[in-house]
Design an enzyme around this catalytic site. Structure first.
Site: not given
Length: 532
Positions: A121, A244, A290, A351, A386
């Protein structure tokens, strides 16, 4: 006046996500536990986590690499010692999950030895995401809930909404305070009750429901952050609210998430004309962190005057997609979208709350015997952004570390008092439509003025509105009977104020905080701390 109903326990855990359930199971052999949930026990952000848990199980990977990636994605303001602490203890916490019966997806290597199937990811330099197809959170939650419900020392109370912490002065430490329980709203019987405890663990999750568009369930209203702040705990880094990139854009769906693992397995982000755009923003393309992906999407949507971008994995085989993402495939079919054939319309949505209640590596807050674990806490792990699938890891490690600390220090815990009454008994009901109107107004203000891109003037404008709402909430709370919606509004307004104050204090753009007045970041920076 009838006396307030009071419950007594050794340890009270507020929240039924993975952090709360894990802590309960680790502590239940030693203590009596009450675990409360403001809704059904499985209605929490953990349950909807699709992606997985980041940990090093790839022979080409290393603890050092995972640490380096986390620090890089956190943009230089992670607490390095905490990053090292969490990641170094990740494998044994994963092993504990396996011992509880959680089965992660497996694969066979070239010499026919079974091993975990790992995906990749955003921000990760290696494949290190353990998962259960595309419903990892549901798998873990369901197994842990079954164990919790069967345990003789754990007493679960659903539809119990925490109101405020009960604290008093203590002589354990000079000029300190100790938590002795909480007031709760029994939703079923519409009455205030009290739970007294020797230890209290906040595992209440984040506050993404301050925004109009969010991937979170309705329970994510920042309750633990707000209660801890009112009780006197410091908070930090609440300006870093992660959006997100890929929430489904569809009139019949408001919060369905399309996991980042889709991009990890090769999905593209595209404009409406089918062209990819991430290559113009970052060398990692769709697997950039992100904050970078969301800013790129926001810029493209504004530039083109469109409401969404598109996620496309149709170049993969139908069998591959259905095998790896069965839950998402099935859900999209309900909306008339075929993941194997269609480009899926997506937009950013709130998110994850990267900041929270300040804790040490054992989850201990500024108040004696009060712990905070999971998304409610600021540990220093996430920094300004994060990294994907590090959140469940933090939950597991802090459930372990806080439990170990409690077990090792219980001999110093004082006994709890046997009497206490609630201090706000009112007779009048408030019109729920008024609460819903104020709540919708708050979410719109936060989305418009504390969203992906901010300005100082916009933040100040939002803060003025928040302060007016606070005055209304004070009046509502003083004059009217308690309700779940009123409690949610009270907490969301409080956390919104803290978020905006943190954002105004950070005069730089870093990670998830992008402010046009200060477009660059400082060479040296640290957490944004607020003191009650």
């Amino acid at each position: 006046m009838n006396k307030t109903i009071c419950h007594y326990t050794d340890i009270l855990i507020i929240g039924s996500g993975i952090s709360g359930l894990s802590a309960a199971l680790r502590l239940a052999s030693f203590y009596k536990i009450i675990l409360i949930s403001k809704n059904k026990i499985n209605e929490c952000a953990s349950y909807y986590a699709q992606g997985g848990i980041a940990s090093v199980f790839n022979e080409n990977d290393s603890i050092e690499s995972h640490i380096k990636d986390t620090l890089n994605v956190g943009l230089d303001i992670c607490e390095k010692s905490i990053v090292e602490f969490i990641i170094s203890n990740s494998q044994k916490c994963i092993q504990w999950l396996a011992e509880q019966g959680i089965s992660f997806d497996m694969e066979y290597n070239s010499i026919n030895k079974n091993k975990y199937h790992l995906t990749k990811e955003g921000g990760h330099s290696h494949r290190r995401i353990l998962h259960c197809t595309d419903f990892t959170g549901k798998e873990i939650e369901t197994k842990l809930i079954n164990l919790v419900l069967k345990h003789k020392n754990i007493f679960v109370k659903e539809f119990f909404n925490a109101i405020d912490l009960i604290v008093k002065k203590t002589y354990i430490k000079e000029n300190n305070r100790i938590v002795i329980g909480t007031y709760v709203w029994n939703i079923q019987f519409k009455r205030v009750e009290i739970i007294k405890s020797k230890i209290l663990i906040l595992a209440t999750g984040g506050a993404s429901k301050v925004y109009k568009y969010s991937t979170n369930p309705d329970i994510s209203t920042g309750d633990g952050i707000a209660m801890a702040w009112r009780a006197g705990c410091r908070v930090a880094n609440l300006e870093f609210n992660q959006f997100h990139p890929t929430c489904l854009f569809h009139k019949q769906s408001h919060n369905f998430l399309l996991t980042e693992a889709l991009r990890g397995e090769g999905a593209y982000l595209k404009r409406y004309d089918g062209t990819r755009f991430m290559k113009e923003y970052d060398s990692r393309y769709e697997l950039a962190p992100r904050d970078i992906v969301v800013l790129a999407m926001n810029k493209e949507m504004n530039r083109l005057g469109v409401n969404c971008m598109y996620l496309d994995i149709t170049h993969k085989s139908s069998d591959f997609i259905k095998k790896h993402f069965p839950g998402i495939y099935k859900k999209l079919m309900e909306f008339g979208l075929d993941l194997t054939k269609d480009s899926i319309p997506v937009v950013p949505a709130a998110h994850y709350t990267c900041g929270g209640v300040i804790v040490n590596k054992f989850g201990m807050t500024d108040i004696e015997n009060l712990y905070a674990i999971g998304e409610v806490a600021y540990t220093g792990f996430h920094g300004a952004n994060r990294m994907a699938s590090n959140s469940l890891l933090e939950c597991l490690v802090y459930a372990w570390s806080s439990s170990e600390n409690i077990i090792n220090t219980t001999k110093y815990i004082i006994d709890i008092e046997k009497s206490l009454d609630f201090y706000k008994i009112k007779k009048k009901n408030i019109n729920d439509d008024i609460i819903k109107h104020d709540l919708n107004n708050l979410k719109l203000i936060m989305w418009d003025h504390m969203g992906v891109v901010r300005t100082t003037s916009s933040l100040k404008y939002a803060l003025n509105h928040i302060n007016l709402l606070k005055q209304k909430i004070f009046f509502y709370y003083s004059e009217f009977k308690i309700s779940s919606n009123l409690l949610d509004l009270r907490n969301l307004v409080q956390v919104s104020e803290l978020m905006i104050r943190c954002a105004l204090n950070r005069k730089e753009s870093r990670g998830l905080h992008h402010i046009l007045d200060y477009p660059t970041k400082f060479k040296i920076s640290g957490p944004t701390i607020l003191i009650p």
